[in-house]
Design an enzyme around this catalytic site. Structure first.
Site, mmCIF file in Angstrom:
data_model
loop_
_atom_site.group_PDB
_atom_site.id
_atom_site.type_symbol
_atom_site.label_atom_id
_atom_site.label_comp_id
_atom_site.label_asym_id
_atom_site.label_seq_id
_atom_site.Cartn_x
_atom_site.Cartn_y
_atom_site.Cartn_z
ATOM 1 N N GLY A 105 0.759 -1.240 0.000
ATOM 2 C CA GLY A 105 0.000 0.000 0.000
ATOM 3 C C GLY A 105 0.790 1.291 0.000
ATOM 4 O O GLY A 105 0.214 2.368 -0.204
ATOM 5 N N PRO B 107 4.709 -5.380 -0.642
ATOM 6 C CA PRO B 107 4.780 -4.196 -1.492
ATOM 7 C C PRO B 107 4.638 -4.573 -2.963
ATOM 8 O O PRO B 107 5.132 -5.617 -3.395
ATOM 9 C CB PRO B 107 6.187 -3.656 -1.222
ATOM 10 C CG PRO B 107 6.984 -4.875 -0.892
ATOM 11 C CD PRO B 107 6.047 -5.792 -0.152
ATOM 12 N N GLY B 108 3.956 -3.741 -3.715
ATOM 13 C CA GLY B 108 3.836 -3.944 -5.152
ATOM 14 C C GLY B 108 4.306 -2.692 -5.866
ATOM 15 O O GLY B 108 5.428 -2.599 -6.363
ATOM 16 N N ARG C 270 -5.346 2.935 -15.983
ATOM 17 C CA ARG C 270 -5.388 3.666 -14.704
ATOM 18 C C ARG C 270 -6.034 5.058 -14.812
ATOM 19 O O ARG C 270 -6.870 5.406 -13.972
ATOM 20 C CB ARG C 270 -3.988 3.771 -14.079
ATOM 21 C CG ARG C 270 -3.341 2.398 -13.789
ATOM 22 C CD ARG C 270 -2.117 2.486 -12.874
ATOM 23 N NE ARG C 270 -2.515 2.843 -11.531
ATOM 24 C CZ ARG C 270 -2.412 4.032 -11.018
ATOM 25 N NH1 ARG C 270 -1.872 5.016 -11.713
ATOM 26 N NH2 ARG C 270 -2.832 4.275 -9.803
ATOM 27 N N TYR D 146 -9.186 5.226 -12.434
ATOM 28 C CA TYR D 146 -8.969 5.875 -11.127
ATOM 29 C C TYR D 146 -8.692 7.369 -11.266
ATOM 30 O O TYR D 146 -8.246 7.987 -10.295
ATOM 31 C CB TYR D 146 -7.765 5.260 -10.399
ATOM 32 C CG TYR D 146 -7.667 3.758 -10.467
ATOM 33 C CD1 TYR D 146 -8.597 2.951 -9.826
ATOM 34 C CD2 TYR D 146 -6.633 3.155 -11.166
ATOM 35 C CE1 TYR D 146 -8.494 1.564 -9.895
ATOM 36 C CE2 TYR D 146 -6.532 1.779 -11.238
ATOM 37 C CZ TYR D 146 -7.470 0.990 -10.597
ATOM 38 O OH TYR D 146 -7.357 -0.374 -10.667
ATOM 39 N N CYS E 21 -12.905 4.683 -29.035
ATOM 40 C CA CYS E 21 -14.106 5.501 -29.084
ATOM 41 C C CYS E 21 -14.801 5.568 -27.725
ATOM 42 O O CYS E 21 -15.864 4.988 -27.519
ATOM 43 C CB CYS E 21 -15.036 4.934 -30.156
ATOM 44 S SG CYS E 21 -16.526 5.898 -30.320
ATOM 45 N N TYR F 11 0.551 -2.075 -12.195
ATOM 46 C CA TYR F 11 -0.864 -2.051 -12.590
ATOM 47 C C TYR F 11 -1.048 -1.458 -13.988
ATOM 48 O O TYR F 11 -2.055 -0.830 -14.284
ATOM 49 C CB TYR F 11 -1.708 -1.299 -11.547
ATOM 50 C CG TYR F 11 -1.492 -1.835 -10.147
ATOM 51 C CD1 TYR F 11 -1.941 -3.101 -9.811
ATOM 52 C CD2 TYR F 11 -0.812 -1.096 -9.187
ATOM 53 C CE1 TYR F 11 -1.708 -3.622 -8.544
ATOM 54 C CE2 TYR F 11 -0.579 -1.615 -7.905
ATOM 55 C CZ TYR F 11 -1.036 -2.881 -7.596
ATOM 56 O OH TYR F 11 -0.808 -3.393 -6.351
HETATM 57 N N1 LLP Z 1 -1.500 -7.019 -0.760
HETATM 58 C C1 LLP Z 1 -2.794 -7.124 -1.102
HETATM 59 C C2 LLP Z 1 -3.641 -8.091 -0.401
HETATM 60 C C3 LLP Z 1 -3.326 -6.308 -2.114
HETATM 61 O O1 LLP Z 1 -4.606 -6.437 -2.438
HETATM 62 C C4 LLP Z 1 -2.492 -5.383 -2.772
HETATM 63 C C5 LLP Z 1 -3.017 -4.515 -3.826
HETATM 64 C C6 LLP Z 1 -1.128 -5.325 -2.395
HETATM 65 C C7 LLP Z 1 -0.683 -6.146 -1.373
HETATM 66 C C8 LLP Z 1 -0.152 -4.410 -3.052
HETATM 67 O O2 LLP Z 1 -0.443 -3.069 -2.865
HETATM 68 P P1 LLP Z 1 0.565 -1.929 -3.355
HETATM 69 O O3 LLP Z 1 1.820 -2.055 -2.526
HETATM 70 O O4 LLP Z 1 0.869 -2.159 -4.775
HETATM 71 O O5 LLP Z 1 -0.150 -0.679 -3.105
HETATM 72 N N2 LLP Z 1 -5.025 -1.352 -9.721
HETATM 73 C C9 LLP Z 1 -4.872 -0.313 -8.718
HETATM 74 C C10 LLP Z 1 -4.238 -0.827 -7.440
HETATM 75 C C11 LLP Z 1 -4.974 -1.996 -6.835
HETATM 76 C C12 LLP Z 1 -4.291 -2.538 -5.605
HETATM 77 C C13 LLP Z 1 -4.885 -3.813 -5.199
HETATM 78 N N3 LLP Z 1 -4.254 -4.457 -4.114
HETATM 79 C C14 LLP Z 1 -4.072 0.840 -9.316
HETATM 80 O O6 LLP Z 1 -3.731 0.795 -10.492
HETATM 81 O O7 LLP Z 1 -3.784 1.812 -8.625
#
Ligand code: LLP
Length: 421
Positions: free
Chosen positions: A239, A276-277, A314, A318, A346, A375
């Site tokens: 997050g 982390p993602g 995105r 969003y 379109c 993403y």
């Molecule tokens: N763990 C869980 C259980 C999650 O659902 C997520 C993301 C993460 C970790 C990783 O979160 P991060 O560190 O990347 O914030 N498609 C959206 C974001 C969706 C996130 C979903 N869950 C976008 O493009 O902003």
């Protein structure tokens, strides 16, 4: 730090010019920097090194096998949410002992596959899932290590669509119901309770909601321990936000995030798992596109790119901001224009940026859409029968195509016309 910078007036990915990649691979194309991914991983790992920890990279952010292999080499585990992601993580060489499985709707097939693989931990999101897992594990003669995903009722996240930690969201077990859920889990066969799990949202740009949620989790851990459960793991999800714009306030750096967590969890004898993602891959990738036309309207000017919302959804989904720059730097003082930067689809939502100032753009100009490593490709589709956008990984002065652009024939081949038509 971005490894996408101008050298001699040309935007580079590390030490290759983006125009070279555009010539050889075509556009639109995602381009990732190995050096940036490594750097972000090391920065995050250092930030949490004061704690017993595991980084379970959130595969959904960018699940390309090459990216996962790179992260596996760096020592990462994985947070997966489907049998597909589990299969990818294993194929990339991530040890099952470092894999956690999240998600509100794990199917029986997925539970079975993860038990077979002997993954580290199931982040269980409901009592029905718990019962299914117990029954399947029991039948297979396995033990499922579980943490319940706790919904702490904390609002966080860069957009309502990516906020997950409020009581009304579908995620996890409401925190007030958690002690009873753990009590129930303790009675079930083939279930070993190991910890708690939480993930409150994505693109979170302040520490306050993290700290609030973290503390709620710690209170719960104390209660659970007092109730006799052996809670050793706190999976705190992902997050942490990233800067999407040169002008924007920077979200807290991993170092501050780590320090806060270390302070709040010290003396609790917990292993911390992080998922982390975005913070690892978000700014490690760009979407490279070519200008098809520049159209002057009576009230707006449009830069029409060959990339579209199916390639990077995105902004449409969003209302997210991505910095956009030309690949070739214009001379200082070159005239600028205000444009809407759009794709060819379109739908009015096929817009990357509105009222955006750029040095005057001409047909054929290559443009870079920044911060597209997370993403981006994973959420791309083939709307308008536009082939899936390819992905390229750069390292220093070399690159490799890590996902091919399918041909139109490939797309048509996967479909079938019934005889009875
Ligand atoms: N763990 C869980 C259980 C999650 O659902 C997520 C993301 C993460 C970790 C990783 O979160 P991060 O560190 O990347 O914030 N498609 C959206 C974001 C969706 C996130 C979903 N869950 C976008 O493009 O902003």
């Amino acid at each position: 730090m971005r490894h996408f910078t101008y050298q001699d007036g040309q935007m580079m990915a590390e030490n290759i010019s983006l125009s070279t990649i555009a010539e050889q691979v075509g556009t639109p194309t995602y381009i990732y920097s190995t050096a940036t991914i490594k750097r972000h991983y090391h920065v995050f790992a250092k930030a949490i090194s004061g704690m017993d920890n595991l980084i379970a990279y959130s595969v959904k952010a960018n699940s390309n096998l090459a990216i996962l292999s790179l992260l596996a080499k760096l020592g990462a585990g994985a947070d997966v949410v489907s049998i597909g992601e589990l299969t990818r993580a294993l194929a990339a060489g991530i040890s099952p002992g470092k894999i956690v499985f999240s998600g509100v709707g794990k199917t029986h097939e997925e539970l079975r596959a993860a038990l077979n693989a002997n993954i580290l931990q199931f982040n269980v999101e409901s009592l029905p899932e718990l019962h299914a897992l117990s029954a399947i594990a029991n039948e297979m003669g396995k033990v499922a290590r579980i943490a319940f995903r706790i919904n702490p009722d904390v609002r966080a996240g860069g957009h309502e669509k990516i906020s997950t930690g409020q009581a009304e969201n579908k995620f996890g077990i409401n925190i007030d119901l958690a002690p009873a859920a753990y009590a129930e889990a303790a009675t079930l066969p083939a279930i070993e309770i190991v910890g708690i799990d939480m993930h409150i949202g994505s693109q979170i740009d302040t520490l306050a909601p993290f700290e609030q949620a973290l503390n709620k989790g710690i209170e719960l851990i104390k209660t659970l321990r007092a109730n006799g459960h052996d809670i050793r793991i706190y999976d705190f999800g992902g997050g942490l936000g990233i800067p999407y714009s040169h002008d924007e306030n920077t979200p807290p750096l991993p170092e501050l995030y780590g320090k806060m967590i270390e302070r709040v969890t010290k003396d609790l004898d917990l292993k911390m798992i992080f998922e982390p993602g975005r913070v690892i891959v978000g700014n490690a990738g760009v979407l490279l596109a070519k200008t098809i036309y520049v159209k002057k309207g009576s009230v707006r000017n449009f830069v029409i790119l060959d990339a579209a919302m199916n390639d990077l959804i995105r902004p449409a989904l969003y209302a997210s901001h991505h910095d956009i720059e030309p690949v070739t730097l214009h001379a200082n003082g070159a005239p600028t224009q205000t444009y809407d930067i759009v794709g060819p689809i379109c739908e009015s939502s096929d817009t990357f940026a509105k009222q955006y100032d750029l040095p005057e753009v001409s047909t054929g100009d290559l443009m870079v859409i920044h911060s597209a490593g997370a993403y981006g490709a994973v959420q791309s589709g083939q709307y308008n029968t536009r082939p899936l956008v390819p992905e390229v990984l750069v390292s220093d002065d070399k690159y490799e195509i890590i996902r091919n652009r399918p041909s139109i024939e490939d797309i048509l081949k996967s479909e079938n016309i019934p005889d009875w038509i």
